[in-house]
Motif scaffolding. Structure first.
Motif, PDB file in Angstrom:
ATOM      1  N   THR A   1     -31.555  27.487  -2.892  1.00 20.82           N
ATOM      2  CA  THR A   1     -32.960  27.182  -3.160  1.00 20.82           C
ATOM      3  C   THR A   1     -33.062  25.866  -3.918  1.00 20.82           C
ATOM      4  OG1 THR A   1     -33.566  29.516  -3.218  1.00 20.82           O
ATOM      5  CG2 THR A   1     -35.049  27.970  -4.334  1.00 20.82           C
ATOM      6  N   LEU A   2     -34.022  25.024  -3.519  1.00 16.42           N
ATOM      7  CA  LEU A   2     -34.232  23.751  -4.204  1.00 16.42           C
ATOM      8  C   LEU A   2     -34.996  23.964  -5.497  1.00 16.42           C
ATOM      9  CD1 LEU A   2     -35.213  21.356  -1.308  1.00 16.42           C
ATOM     10  CD2 LEU A   2     -33.118  21.298  -2.664  1.00 16.42           C
ATOM     11  N   VAL A   3     -34.514  23.349  -6.565  1.00 17.49           N
ATOM     12  CA  VAL A   3     -35.211  23.389  -7.842  1.00 17.49           C
ATOM     13  C   VAL A   3     -35.317  21.968  -8.390  1.00 17.49           C
ATOM     14  CG1 VAL A   3     -34.481  25.737  -8.420  1.00 17.49           C
ATOM     15  CG2 VAL A   3     -33.072  23.793  -9.139  1.00 17.49           C
ATOM     16  N   PRO A   4     -36.408  21.648  -9.103  1.00 17.46           N
ATOM     17  CA  PRO A   4     -36.503  20.332  -9.729  1.00 17.46           C
ATOM     18  C   PRO A   4     -35.693  20.286 -11.019  1.00 17.46           C
ATOM     19  CG  PRO A   4     -38.474  21.600 -10.198  1.00 17.46           C
ATOM     20  CD  PRO A   4     -37.630  22.447  -9.285  1.00 17.46           C
ATOM     21  N   VAL A   5     -35.051  19.160 -11.244  1.00 15.74           N
ATOM     22  CA  VAL A   5     -34.349  18.898 -12.505  1.00 15.74           C
ATOM     23  C   VAL A   5     -34.892  17.578 -13.043  1.00 15.74           C
ATOM     24  CG1 VAL A   5     -32.138  18.499 -13.644  1.00 15.74           C
ATOM     25  CG2 VAL A   5     -32.280  20.108 -11.727  1.00 15.74           C
ATOM     26  N   TYR A   6     -35.312  17.587 -14.296  1.00 14.78           N
ATOM     27  CA  TYR A   6     -35.929  16.398 -14.894  1.00 14.78           C
ATOM     28  C   TYR A   6     -34.935  15.662 -15.789  1.00 14.78           C
ATOM     29  CZ  TYR A   6     -40.469  17.879 -13.173  1.00 14.78           C
ATOM     30  OH  TYR A   6     -41.525  18.220 -12.351  1.00 14.78           O
ATOM     31  N   TRP A   7     -35.075  14.329 -15.796  1.00 14.77           N
ATOM     32  CA  TRP A   7     -34.216  13.460 -16.597  1.00 14.77           C
ATOM     33  C   TRP A   7     -35.090  12.498 -17.392  1.00 14.77           C
ATOM     34  CZ3 TRP A   7     -29.301  15.088 -16.028  1.00 14.77           C
ATOM     35  CH2 TRP A   7     -28.970  15.751 -14.837  1.00 14.77           C
ATOM     36  N   LEU A   8     -34.506  11.811 -18.335  1.00 15.72           N
ATOM     37  CA  LEU A   8     -35.206  10.785 -19.094  1.00 15.72           C
ATOM     38  C   LEU A   8     -34.949   9.416 -18.477  1.00 15.72           C
ATOM     39  CD1 LEU A   8     -34.508  11.846 -22.797  1.00 15.72           C
ATOM     40  CD2 LEU A   8     -36.233  12.706 -21.206  1.00 15.72           C
TER      41      LEU A   8
ATOM     42  N   LYS B   1     -30.076  21.844  -5.116  1.00 11.82           N
ATOM     43  CA  LYS B   1     -30.016  23.122  -4.407  1.00 11.82           C
ATOM     44  C   LYS B   1     -29.079  24.056  -5.169  1.00 11.82           C
ATOM     45  CE  LYS B   1     -27.864  23.587  -0.434  1.00 11.82           C
ATOM     46  NZ  LYS B   1     -27.546  23.495   1.012  1.00 11.82           N
ATOM     47  N   VAL B   2     -29.566  25.237  -5.535  1.00  9.76           N
ATOM     48  CA  VAL B   2     -28.794  26.141  -6.379  1.00  9.76           C
ATOM     49  C   VAL B   2     -28.750  27.534  -5.769  1.00  9.76           C
ATOM     50  CG1 VAL B   2     -29.434  24.860  -8.465  1.00  9.76           C
ATOM     51  CG2 VAL B   2     -30.773  26.879  -7.799  1.00  9.76           C
ATOM     52  N   SER B   3     -27.772  28.293  -6.202  1.00 10.80           N
ATOM     53  CA  SER B   3     -27.683  29.726  -5.927  1.00 10.80           C
ATOM     54  C   SER B   3     -27.454  30.424  -7.254  1.00 10.80           C
ATOM     55  CB  SER B   3     -26.536  30.031  -4.955  1.00 10.80           C
ATOM     56  OG  SER B   3     -26.787  29.475  -3.680  1.00 10.80           O
ATOM     57  N   GLY B   4     -27.988  31.629  -7.381  1.00 11.60           N
ATOM     58  CA  GLY B   4     -27.894  32.354  -8.641  1.00 11.60           C
ATOM     59  C   GLY B   4     -29.245  32.400  -9.318  1.00 11.60           C
ATOM     60  N   HIS B   5     -29.258  32.331 -10.648  1.00 14.27           N
ATOM     61  CA  HIS B   5     -30.501  32.321 -11.417  1.00 14.27           C
ATOM     62  C   HIS B   5     -31.038  30.890 -11.454  1.00 14.27           C
ATOM     63  CE1 HIS B   5     -28.733  36.048 -13.598  1.00 14.27           C
ATOM     64  NE2 HIS B   5     -29.421  36.405 -12.521  1.00 14.27           N
ATOM     65  N   PRO B   6     -32.189  30.613 -10.837  1.00 12.68           N
ATOM     66  CA  PRO B   6     -32.603  29.217 -10.622  1.00 12.68           C
ATOM     67  C   PRO B   6     -32.830  28.412 -11.890  1.00 12.68           C
ATOM     68  CG  PRO B   6     -34.367  30.761 -10.050  1.00 12.68           C
ATOM     69  CD  PRO B   6     -33.135  31.574 -10.252  1.00 12.68           C
ATOM     70  N   ALA B   7     -33.564  28.960 -12.865  1.00 11.91           N
ATOM     71  CA  ALA B   7     -33.824  28.194 -14.090  1.00 11.91           C
ATOM     72  C   ALA B   7     -32.539  27.993 -14.879  1.00 11.91           C
ATOM     73  CB  ALA B   7     -34.879  28.891 -14.944  1.00 11.91           C
ATOM     74  N   GLU B   8     -31.711  29.023 -14.951  1.00 10.90           N
ATOM     75  CA  GLU B   8     -30.436  28.891 -15.664  1.00 10.90           C
ATOM     76  C   GLU B   8     -29.568  27.814 -15.023  1.00 10.90           C
ATOM     77  OE1 GLU B   8     -26.397  31.511 -16.078  1.00 10.90           O
ATOM     78  OE2 GLU B   8     -28.306  32.595 -16.242  1.00 10.90           O
TER      79      GLU B   8
END
Length: 355
Positions: free
Chosen positions: A121-128, A148-155
């Motif tokens: 699943t695609l999740v957004p990751v923010y940077w500075l 793209k992650v698998s498992g607990h998305p926010a974690e």
């Protein structure tokens, strides 16, 4: 990288981009953006294209097109192969932080339940990143990438934010060195529990945006921009983040116009290898909906530039345009221009290789 215009992964990314773009539009920020546009001055950052009195030429129409991402089994724009070290010039020298723990564990109700697991699943990751053309010597803003992650998305998103290097060398994270335990939630708040937290004391403005980096990343992964985020360490309350931010209460999401970059490129990603027809997509909060762009061949110095309109002006809205580029290394820049003096006020760039 091969051209992935027929890869079904592109459709997944495209849907995620549109969903996220729909979610982040804040209230009309016309007055604030006009004020910033008139107040800002030219910056010395990225001198290869920052010229006073830049004029946007030509026209372009927003094009619904595919999005190209590099990805591994677990990330779309982060991973072991990403290049570049994070920039840390915004942080003050590391110094001992005040005590962040109290002796009492959190009440049981605040611990919540674990997130539901996901697969690919695609999740957004923010940077500075540093805002170009800002009044302050250092002005920090949030920039978004996708993983793209698998498992607990926010974690997993927080784990990327705290342990990976962003592919774009213009982005960085002051959360390096932190180690996440779990992300849990109940009806009132989301709790991010860390094994350890950064001990660096930051400038107050940088610390404020860094705290929002966590909030935006967690809420984005959960597709919930309303529930505040509490930070704990080994199940115990935290007093401060980065020596500046009160963490005794859950952190609310700040207005996008206050912390997000006013323009960024979602695709192509940094260092992508592409066919000559390149589609550029992103988000901007542009004065009169006008976004300027320039592509420069870093070998031949060939330049292509024009402008495009976002779907809406003075609020965060999507843009898209297509370029036909000759083979070689290119740098694509998307930027906003001050209506008062023609100076560049905000920009995002990506380096790509055209095959």
């Amino acid at each position: 990288m091969n051209d992935k215009s027929h890869d079904p992964f592109d459709e997944l990314i495209r849907r995620a981009l549109h969903e996220e773009a729909d979610r982040i539009e804040p209230a009309d920020a016309l007055l604030e953006i006009r004020t910033r546009a008139h107040a800002q001055r030219p910056s010395t950052h990225r001198p290869w294209f920052l010229t006073a009195g830049v004029a946007a030429i030509g026209t372009a129409a927003a094009i619904g097109a595919f999005t190209v991402f590099t990805h591994t089994d677990t990330t779309a724009n982060d991973g072991e192969s990403v290049a570049g070290q994070p920039t840390t010039s915004a942080a003050l020298p590391e110094s001992p932080a005040p005590s962040i723990l109290t002796a009492s564990p959190l009440p049981a109700k605040t611990r919540g339940v674990p997130e539901a697991s996901v697969h690919d699943t695609l999740v957004p990751v923010y940077w500075l990143g540093t805002q170009v053309g800002a009044q302050k010597k250092t002005s920090t803003r949030l920039y978004r990438t996708w993983s793209k992650v698998s498992g607990h998305p926010a974690e997993q998103a927080v784990r990327i934010m705290t342990t990976k290097n962003p592919a774009d060398p213009d982005y960085y994270s002051v959360w390096r060195g932190a180690a996440v335990n779990t992300v849990t939630r109940d009806d009132d708040e989301v709790t991010v529990d860390f094994k350890q937290l950064p001990k660096t004391t930051l400038d107050e403005d940088v610390a404020r945006v860094a705290a929002q980096q966590l909030v935006y990343t967690v809420q984005g992964a959960l597709k919930d921009d309303q529930t505040p985020v509490r930070v704990t360490q080994n199940g115990r309350p935290v007093q401060q983040l980065f020596g500046r931010i009160d963490a005794t209460q859950p952190l609310d999401r700040a207005q996008a116009a206050d912390v997000q970059a006013l323009v960024w490129i979602d695709s192509p990603v940094q260092d992508a290898a592409l066919a000559p027809k390149v589609t550029v997509q992103g988000i901007a909060a542009a004065y009169e909906a006008t976004v300027n762009y320039q592509a420069t061949n870093l070998k031949t110095r060939e330049v292509k530039k024009s402008y495009i309109s976002t779907k809406q002006g003075q609020t965060f809205s999507a843009y898209a345009f297509q370029l036909t580029l000759s083979p070689g290394p290119w740098q694509i820049s998307v930027y906003l221009v001050s209506p008062s003096d023609g100076s560049v006020t905000d920009t995002d760039t990506k380096a790509i290789l055209v095959k």
